[in-house]
Design a protein around this motif. Structure first.
Motif, short mmCIF file in Angstrom:
data_model
loop_
_atom_site.label_atom_id
_atom_site.label_comp_id
_atom_site.label_asym_id
_atom_site.label_seq_id
_atom_site.Cartn_x
_atom_site.Cartn_y
_atom_site.Cartn_z
N LEU A 335 0.67 -0.96 0.22
CA LEU A 335 0.22 -0.06 -0.14
C LEU A 335 0.89 1.70 -0.11
CD1 LEU A 335 -3.01 -0.98 2.54
CD2 LEU A 335 -2.97 -1.00 -0.20
N ARG A 336 2.18 1.41 0.26
CA ARG A 336 2.61 2.61 0.81
C ARG A 336 3.59 2.86 -0.85
NH1 ARG A 336 6.68 1.80 5.50
NH2 ARG A 336 6.04 2.92 7.37
N ARG A 371 -13.02 6.72 -2.94
CA ARG A 371 -12.46 5.90 -4.44
C ARG A 371 -11.15 5.30 -3.58
NH1 ARG A 371 -12.20 8.67 -8.13
NH2 ARG A 371 -10.15 9.26 -7.93
N LEU A 372 -10.65 5.72 -3.30
CA LEU A 372 -8.74 5.71 -2.83
C LEU A 372 -8.44 4.09 -2.48
CD1 LEU A 372 -5.94 5.61 -3.45
CD2 LEU A 372 -5.85 7.19 -2.10
N VAL A 373 -9.51 4.01 -1.72
CA VAL A 373 -9.80 3.52 -0.39
C VAL A 373 -10.10 2.06 -1.30
CG1 VAL A 373 -11.07 2.75 1.55
CG2 VAL A 373 -9.87 5.38 1.66
N ARG A 374 -11.50 1.93 -1.63
CA ARG A 374 -11.83 1.45 -2.65
C ARG A 374 -10.87 0.55 -3.17
NH1 ARG A 374 -18.52 2.39 -2.94
NH2 ARG A 374 -18.18 3.33 -0.42
N GLU A 375 -10.61 0.88 -4.09
CA GLU A 375 -9.33 0.54 -5.06
C GLU A 375 -8.16 -0.22 -4.36
OE1 GLU A 375 -8.75 4.28 -7.66
OE2 GLU A 375 -9.96 4.27 -8.77
N ALA A 376 -7.44 0.36 -3.28
CA ALA A 376 -6.72 0.01 -2.77
C ALA A 376 -7.32 -0.99 -1.53
CB ALA A 376 -5.79 1.35 -1.24
N GLY A 377 -8.25 -1.54 -0.99
CA GLY A 377 -8.44 -2.44 -0.38
C GLY A 377 -9.01 -3.78 -1.42
N VAL A 378 -9.47 -3.61 -2.63
CA VAL A 378 -9.22 -4.78 -3.79
C VAL A 378 -8.24 -5.06 -4.21
CG1 VAL A 378 -10.07 -5.30 -6.07
CG2 VAL A 378 -11.38 -3.64 -4.53
N SER A 379 -7.14 -3.69 -4.41
CA SER A 379 -5.53 -3.87 -4.82
C SER A 379 -5.24 -5.15 -3.62
CB SER A 379 -4.88 -3.02 -5.26
OG SER A 379 -3.62 -3.33 -4.81
N VAL A 380 -5.82 -5.32 -2.45
CA VAL A 380 -4.32 -6.48 -1.53
C VAL A 380 -5.36 -7.72 -1.84
CG1 VAL A 380 -4.78 -6.83 1.27
CG2 VAL A 380 -4.23 -4.54 0.38
N LEU A 381 -6.94 -7.42 -1.67
CA LEU A 381 -7.06 -8.89 -2.38
C LEU A 381 -6.11 -9.71 -4.02
CD1 LEU A 381 -10.95 -8.04 -1.44
CD2 LEU A 381 -9.55 -9.74 -0.86
N GLU A 382 -6.11 -8.89 -4.56
CA GLU A 382 -5.92 -9.28 -5.96
C GLU A 382 -4.06 -9.54 -5.67
OE1 GLU A 382 -7.06 -10.03 -8.64
OE2 GLU A 382 -9.39 -8.23 -8.64
N GLY A 383 -3.36 -8.66 -5.16
CA GLY A 383 -2.09 -8.70 -5.16
C GLY A 383 -1.68 -9.95 -3.42
N PHE A 384 -2.61 -10.33 -2.96
CA PHE A 384 -2.32 -11.53 -2.06
C PHE A 384 -3.55 -12.29 -2.02
CE2 PHE A 384 -0.83 -7.67 -0.27
CZ PHE A 384 0.83 -8.06 -0.06
N ARG A 385 -2.55 -14.21 -3.08
CA ARG A 385 -3.23 -15.54 -3.07
C ARG A 385 -4.33 -15.16 -1.68
NH1 ARG A 385 -2.36 -20.30 -2.09
NH2 ARG A 385 -0.80 -20.13 -0.84
N MET A 386 -3.86 -15.31 -0.21
CA MET A 386 -3.85 -15.44 0.84
C MET A 386 -5.24 -14.78 1.52
SD MET A 386 -2.59 -18.41 1.97
CE MET A 386 -2.27 -18.23 3.61
N ALA A 387 -4.83 -13.67 1.23
CA ALA A 387 -6.76 -12.75 1.53
C ALA A 387 -7.36 -13.21 0.81
CB ALA A 387 -6.15 -11.30 1.42
N THR A 448 -11.20 -18.90 -4.52
CA THR A 448 -12.18 -18.64 -3.42
C THR A 448 -13.06 -17.50 -4.10
OG1 THR A 448 -13.00 -17.73 -1.44
CG2 THR A 448 -10.60 -17.00 -2.70
N ALA A 449 -14.08 -17.16 -3.57
CA ALA A 449 -14.54 -15.02 -4.18
C ALA A 449 -13.95 -14.67 -3.04
CB ALA A 449 -16.60 -15.24 -3.74
N LYS A 450 -13.72 -13.22 -2.93
CA LYS A 450 -13.00 -12.23 -2.30
C LYS A 450 -13.94 -11.35 -1.82
CE LYS A 450 -8.43 -13.75 -3.19
NZ LYS A 450 -6.93 -13.17 -3.01
N ALA A 451 -13.95 -10.28 -0.84
CA ALA A 451 -14.31 -9.03 -0.29
C ALA A 451 -13.82 -8.02 0.49
CB ALA A 451 -16.43 -9.88 0.74
N HIS A 452 -14.51 -7.00 0.00
CA HIS A 452 -13.98 -5.64 0.73
C HIS A 452 -15.07 -5.62 1.37
CE1 HIS A 452 -12.42 -0.99 0.23
NE2 HIS A 452 -11.64 -2.12 1.40
#
Length: 506
Positions: A335-336, A371-387, A448-452
């Motif tokens: 995120l940084r 919008r930035l918070v939502r895009e970043a939250g989705v980015s974590v889900l896409e970037g980390f398989r375990m999340a 899996t289905a992921k959620a933010h």
């Protein structure tokens, strides 16, 4: 706590001894088979029934091995609370991710200690059945090394890797080992096999906190060309000391309680020839045995005088704490790099320290931050398989408080607009819902289905979500506040058995 717990396991325990409620010593004799975990259940609820919670570190001083022989010491629960695990490094839980990122950025290379200056070690018979390796439940495939940190060097790249793996004792000199596909140890094993060689390994049981925490960092945090030993050196503030193994051509950590030397073979064996069960997993379910796993042939065992065998018990709060800190650092770093105004990350133990990520955001400065918070939250889900789940919260929410997280979920989320679902993504098959038999929308098992969940206050409505703040009265001059240890902020641990006060012999 202070930074005394950096050098080795015994230094960490010595730092806990004077602290109320942190360390319990049990001197009555207990069996390795079910005895350790059954007794520990009185404090932290493991191995059954879950859910587990924070508890003290418990040192069982007389544990009898399943194969007979002299009683030896077993430690469980050292990382059984986030506060204590971070405190072993002189940190708070909120500081751990920042320290890990700094350690990865500025690693401190290990140093080799000449044999004459190395920690004195006893040479034991290469017989795993003589060690007090616990059997956790009556469904387990056998005794398991649950905190065995494997050190190996990739023969192609020359890069060392230190990582923790589940290893089942299948005989006096045999272990099966489960390696996560695609990770460094599996790559080193494959490289050795291409050469027609076995891979020399040193399995450490009982390491200092800096080494254990570094060994649990995900690949997304520690690049492939960075040595986890060097990360541990930076984390602990001093180079890790290495010495040579006796029976295989590789190094080991000089201050480890036990070093099990051996070779990772090409030979495969079932994890449990007698049934489908393995050992409880960190997500809270009984593990399923693998039908075919690589094996380790043990060639030698050395130990410090009065060695302590360290273990964790699943389904385990302790395992989730160990895994969570590295995941927090990895998410914070991502995120940084994206320039997101993130304040902190907390990987909740309910998700095994990896599947549930709580992100705390700094105060929004404009509507664009919604919008930035939502895009970043989705980015974590896409970037980390375990999340699997990401929960975004504001600065006024206490990340370490379950009540505060649920409060934010209830009062700051409308599911029709604040919930984003990402269907059919790569996931983690130890979660039993991540299966085509559970959900017909998944294209394969392990997806899996992921959620933010965006539980942050929209910028336009910030004035309507003002939390009251109460001023604490100044203490009377003649009645100073009591000097109590800080609470863990996680669900309270179960009380110690009657007659077993904290930091006392039972």
């Amino acid at each position: 706590m202070t930074r005394r717990g950096l050098a080795d396991l015994r230094t960490a325990l010595a730092g806990l001894d004077p602290l109320p409620g942190e360390l319990v010593r049990v001197r009555e004799e207990v069996p390795a088979r079910y005895g350790v975990t059954a007794r520990y259940a009185g404090w932290a609820g493991t191995p059954a029934p879950p859910p587990t919670g924070p508890g003290p570190a418990v040192l069982f001083e007389r544990v009898t091995p399943g194969g007979g022989g002299a009683a030896r010491s077993v430690l469980i629960g050292l990382y059984g609370s986030r506060r204590r695990a971070a405190g072993l490094l002189g940190l708070t839980p909120g500081e751990m991710a920042h320290r890990l990122l700094d350690a990865v950025a500025s690693p401190v290379a290990p140093t080799r200690v000449p044999a004459e200056r190395a920690q004195p070690r006893d040479v034991l018979a290469p017989d795993l059945t003589a060690l007090p390796v616990p059997v956790l439940t009556d469904e387990d495939a056998g005794p398991y090394l649950t905190l065995g940190a494997v050190l190996a060097t990739d023969p192609d790249t020359g890069v060392r890797n230190l990582s923790v793996h589940r290893m089942c004792v299948r005989g006096p000199d045999r272990l099966t080992i489960w390696m996560v596909p695609g990770r460094d140890l599996e790559a080193a094993h494959r490289a050795a096999r291409r050469r027609g060689e076995n891979l020399p390994v040193a399995i450490h049981v009982g390491l200092g906190p800096a080494l254990m925490l570094a060994s649990c960092c995900p690949a997304s945090l520690v690049p492939a060309d960075v040595d986890e030993l060097a990360v541990a050196g930076a984390l602990g503030g001093a180079p890790v000391e290495l010495t040579g193994c006796r029976t295989v051509d590789t190094d080991c950590v000089a201050h480890a309680e036990y070093v099990i030397e051996g070779e990772l073979l090409a030979d495969l064996a079932p994890e449990n020839p007698d049934g489908p069960s393995a050992t409880p997993e960190f997500l809270g379910y009984q593990g399923r045995a693998h039908p075919s796993l690589p094996t380790v042939r043990v060639t030698g065992i050395t130990a410090r005088d009065g060695a302590i065998l360290q273990t964790v018990s699943g389904p385990g709060h302790e395992q989730s704490v160990l895994l969570g800190f590295g995941m927090e650092a990895a998410v914070l770093g991502r995120l940084r790099r994206l320039g997101a105004p993130v304040k902190a990350v907390h990987c909740h133990t309910a998700g095994g320290g990896q599947l549930m990520v709580v992100v705390q955001w700094r105060a929004k400065r404009s509507a664009a931050d919604d919008r930035l918070v939502r895009e970043a939250g989705v980015s974590v889900l896409e970037g980390f398989r375990m999340a699997k789940l990401v929960v975004s919260v504001d600065e006024d929410v206490d990340l370490e408080s379950d009540a505060d997280l649920w409060w934010a979920m209830v009062t700051r989320l409308q599911a029709d607009q604040d919930l984003a679902v990402l269907p059919d993504r790569e996931g983690f098959p130890l979660d039993p819902t991540q299966s085509t038999s559970y959900s017909a929308t998944l294209s394969a098992d392990g997806r899996t289905a992921k959620a933010h969940f965006d539980c942050t206050v929209p910028y336009a409505h910030r004035a309507r979500f003002h939390r009251p703040r109460f001023t604490r009265p100044e203490p009377a001059p003649d009645r100073p506040p009591a000097n109590r240890p800080a609470p863990d902020r996680a669900p309270p641990s179960r009380p110690a058995p009657v007659g077993a006060p904290a930091n006392r012999v039972v």
